[in-house]
Design a protein around this motif. Structure first.
Motif, PDB file in Angstrom:
ATOM      1  N   ASP A 111       0.833  -1.206   0.000  1.00  0.00           N
ATOM      2  CA  ASP A 111       0.000   0.000   0.000  1.00  0.00           C
ATOM      3  C   ASP A 111       0.866   1.254   0.000  1.00  0.00           C
ATOM      4  O   ASP A 111       0.507   2.268  -0.601  1.00  0.00           O
ATOM      5  CB  ASP A 111      -0.922   0.001   1.219  1.00  0.00           C
ATOM      6  CG  ASP A 111      -1.947  -1.115   1.160  1.00  0.00           C
ATOM      7  OD1 ASP A 111      -2.791  -1.087   0.250  1.00  0.00           O
ATOM      8  OD2 ASP A 111      -1.897  -2.029   2.014  1.00  0.00           O
ATOM      9  N   MET A 112       2.007   1.185   0.678  1.00  0.00           N
ATOM     10  CA  MET A 112       2.884   2.359   0.755  1.00  0.00           C
ATOM     11  C   MET A 112       4.318   1.907   0.945  1.00  0.00           C
ATOM     12  O   MET A 112       4.579   0.868   1.560  1.00  0.00           O
ATOM     13  CB  MET A 112       2.466   3.265   1.917  1.00  0.00           C
ATOM     14  CG  MET A 112       3.301   4.537   2.068  1.00  0.00           C
ATOM     15  SD  MET A 112       2.630   5.694   3.303  1.00  0.00           S
ATOM     16  CE  MET A 112       3.112   4.882   4.836  1.00  0.00           C
ATOM     17  N   MET A 113       5.251   2.697   0.409  1.00  0.00           N
ATOM     18  CA  MET A 113       6.664   2.513   0.707  1.00  0.00           C
ATOM     19  C   MET A 113       7.233   3.810   1.228  1.00  0.00           C
ATOM     20  O   MET A 113       7.013   4.885   0.657  1.00  0.00           O
ATOM     21  CB  MET A 113       7.448   2.059  -0.518  1.00  0.00           C
ATOM     22  CG  MET A 113       8.913   1.797  -0.191  1.00  0.00           C
ATOM     23  SD  MET A 113       9.753   0.754  -1.402  1.00  0.00           S
ATOM     24  CE  MET A 113      11.228   0.312  -0.439  1.00  0.00           C
ATOM     25  N   GLY A 146       0.268   2.934  -8.287  1.00  0.00           N
ATOM     26  CA  GLY A 146      -0.791   2.963  -7.283  1.00  0.00           C
ATOM     27  C   GLY A 146      -0.297   2.863  -5.861  1.00  0.00           C
ATOM     28  O   GLY A 146      -1.035   3.176  -4.912  1.00  0.00           O
ATOM     29  N   THR A 147       0.946   2.444  -5.667  1.00  0.00           N
ATOM     30  CA  THR A 147       1.524   2.391  -4.324  1.00  0.00           C
ATOM     31  C   THR A 147       1.916   3.793  -3.869  1.00  0.00           C
ATOM     32  O   THR A 147       2.570   4.536  -4.608  1.00  0.00           O
ATOM     33  CB  THR A 147       2.758   1.472  -4.304  1.00  0.00           C
ATOM     34  OG1 THR A 147       2.333   0.113  -4.469  1.00  0.00           O
ATOM     35  CG2 THR A 147       3.526   1.593  -2.995  1.00  0.00           C
ATOM     36  N   HIS A 148       1.513   4.167  -2.676  1.00  0.00           N
ATOM     37  CA  HIS A 148       1.907   5.468  -2.127  1.00  0.00           C
ATOM     38  C   HIS A 148       3.400   5.443  -1.804  1.00  0.00           C
ATOM     39  O   HIS A 148       3.931   4.430  -1.330  1.00  0.00           O
ATOM     40  CB  HIS A 148       1.115   5.778  -0.867  1.00  0.00           C
ATOM     41  CG  HIS A 148      -0.350   5.965  -1.104  1.00  0.00           C
ATOM     42  ND1 HIS A 148      -0.879   7.145  -1.595  1.00  0.00           N
ATOM     43  CD2 HIS A 148      -1.396   5.117  -0.940  1.00  0.00           C
ATOM     44  CE1 HIS A 148      -2.189   7.009  -1.709  1.00  0.00           C
ATOM     45  NE2 HIS A 148      -2.525   5.789  -1.328  1.00  0.00           N
ATOM     46  N   LEU A 149       4.057   6.569  -2.035  1.00  0.00           N
ATOM     47  CA  LEU A 149       5.482   6.683  -1.771  1.00  0.00           C
ATOM     48  C   LEU A 149       5.731   7.928  -0.938  1.00  0.00           C
ATOM     49  O   LEU A 149       5.182   8.998  -1.216  1.00  0.00           O
ATOM     50  CB  LEU A 149       6.256   6.767  -3.092  1.00  0.00           C
ATOM     51  CG  LEU A 149       7.778   6.947  -3.004  1.00  0.00           C
ATOM     52  CD1 LEU A 149       8.429   5.800  -2.254  1.00  0.00           C
ATOM     53  CD2 LEU A 149       8.385   7.086  -4.406  1.00  0.00           C
ATOM     54  N   GLY A 240      -3.768   2.556  -4.520  1.00  0.00           N
ATOM     55  CA  GLY A 240      -4.716   2.957  -5.540  1.00  0.00           C
ATOM     56  C   GLY A 240      -5.786   3.912  -5.072  1.00  0.00           C
ATOM     57  O   GLY A 240      -6.569   4.402  -5.880  1.00  0.00           O
ATOM     58  N   ARG A 241      -5.817   4.207  -3.773  1.00  0.00           N
ATOM     59  CA  ARG A 241      -6.809   5.140  -3.230  1.00  0.00           C
ATOM     60  C   ARG A 241      -6.097   6.416  -2.803  1.00  0.00           C
ATOM     61  O   ARG A 241      -5.096   6.358  -2.089  1.00  0.00           O
ATOM     62  CB  ARG A 241      -7.541   4.524  -2.044  1.00  0.00           C
ATOM     63  CG  ARG A 241      -8.651   5.420  -1.470  1.00  0.00           C
ATOM     64  CD  ARG A 241      -9.298   4.775  -0.264  1.00  0.00           C
ATOM     65  NE  ARG A 241      -9.920   3.492  -0.608  1.00  0.00           N
ATOM     66  CZ  ARG A 241     -10.468   2.677   0.296  1.00  0.00           C
ATOM     67  NH1 ARG A 241     -10.445   3.006   1.591  1.00  0.00           N
ATOM     68  NH2 ARG A 241     -11.012   1.539  -0.099  1.00  0.00           N
ATOM     69  N   PRO A 242      -6.595   7.598  -3.201  1.00  0.00           N
ATOM     70  CA  PRO A 242      -5.914   8.841  -2.831  1.00  0.00           C
ATOM     71  C   PRO A 242      -5.801   8.999  -1.331  1.00  0.00           C
ATOM     72  O   PRO A 242      -6.653   8.519  -0.565  1.00  0.00           O
ATOM     73  CB  PRO A 242      -6.808   9.935  -3.446  1.00  0.00           C
ATOM     74  CG  PRO A 242      -7.580   9.238  -4.518  1.00  0.00           C
ATOM     75  CD  PRO A 242      -7.780   7.832  -4.050  1.00  0.00           C
ATOM     76  N   ALA A 243      -4.753   9.664  -0.913  1.00  0.00           N
ATOM     77  CA  ALA A 243      -4.597   9.982   0.504  1.00  0.00           C
ATOM     78  C   ALA A 243      -5.694  10.930   0.940  1.00  0.00           C
ATOM     79  O   ALA A 243      -6.212  11.718   0.144  1.00  0.00           O
ATOM     80  CB  ALA A 243      -3.224  10.607   0.747  1.00  0.00           C
TER      81      ALA A 243
END
Length: 263
Positions: A111-113, A146-149, A240-243
């Motif tokens: 989901d995030m890195m 799509g992964t948050h960074l 894939g979902r906005p913050a």
């Protein structure tokens, strides 16, 4: 049996059936709520240097990323190497791009890195630091769309000097140019003063090496990181979902930045 008695029995039976149905419906809805699947915990990868991986006497689970994962309920994978950086390979001869390939790229998309570092890049030419940082950002994004960074700049356990500010500014500029959220431990003054001089919060948060945080300092780092992620809307990231930034949440700098820590 009289007609009046039979009528009364019918009414009582009807009321009893209605009550039983209501109880059944209530218990059924409660059961449905109890058996509804819970949202899965976010999967978060964290890569960094010794501040992230832990050092002698302090495991990666005890370091700030492990602490933050427990606070936020993440499934976390922590990687990196002592001495490594965006451009500095360190003793293991592995920059962050190499570590990404070996430790993370083969895994399913998270989901995030979070990539945290820069402390070891202070003696590397800044043009190389910026180029490597931008290249790593682009590679992660291309590999896991799509992964948050999130990029977190260097953490400093003692008085901040010009070299620290320069490398922080370089990494921040790279993140800003690529439109990646940047967390700034130096600018927010997570650590202040100098342990050996007996000044600032370094006295209670920094180890005897005058560089790395002790267990209390790692808990403090985790709390600061969590506050920043909540502000960014990434405490519970979903790929894939906005913050969804929280207007009520604010980062938790120790104090306002001093002139030395201001770009």
């Amino acid at each position: 049996m009289s007609r009046r008695v039979r009528s009364a029995l019918v009414v009582l039976l009807a009321l009893g059936l209605a009550g039983a149905a209501a109880v059944y419906l209530r218990s059924g809805s409660t059961s449905a709520r109890n058996t509804a699947p819970r949202p899965r915990p976010p999967v978060v990868y964290v890569m960094g240097d010794s501040f992230t991986t832990g050092i002698r006497g302090l495991t990666k689970e005890q370091a700030y990323a492990g602490q933050a994962a427990r606070m936020l309920g993440w499934q976390v994978v922590i990687g990196g190497r002592v001495g490594s950086g965006f451009a500095e390979p360190g003793p293991a001869k592995q920059r962050f791009d190499t570590l990404f390939t070996r430790q993370f790229a083969w895994r399913p998309a998270p989901d995030m890195m979070l990539v945290s570092g820069g402390h070891n890049d202070v003696l590397t030419p800044m043009r190389q630091v910026r180029r490597r940082t931008v290249a790593l950002i682009r590679r992660i994004r291309a590999h896991w769309p799509g992964t948050h960074l999130v990029i977190m700049g260097p953490t400093w356990g003692r008085d901040v000097g010009a070299k620290a500010i320069r490398v922080r500014n370089t990494i921040r500029a790279a993140a800003v140019s690529e439109r990646v959220p940047f967390i700034d431990p130096i600018g927010q003054r997570w650590f202040t003063g100098n342990r050996k001089k007996g000044t600032g919060n370094a006295v209670r948060y920094i180890r005897a090496d005058n560089i790395h945080p002790n267990p209390a300092g790692n808990r403090h780092m985790a709390a600061c990181l969590v506050a920043n992620l909540r502000t960014l809307g990434l405490a519970r990231p979903v790929r894939g979902r906005p913050a969804s930034p929280s207007p009520a949440a604010t980062p938790s700098p120790v104090t306002a930045p001093t002139a030395a820590a201001t770009p």
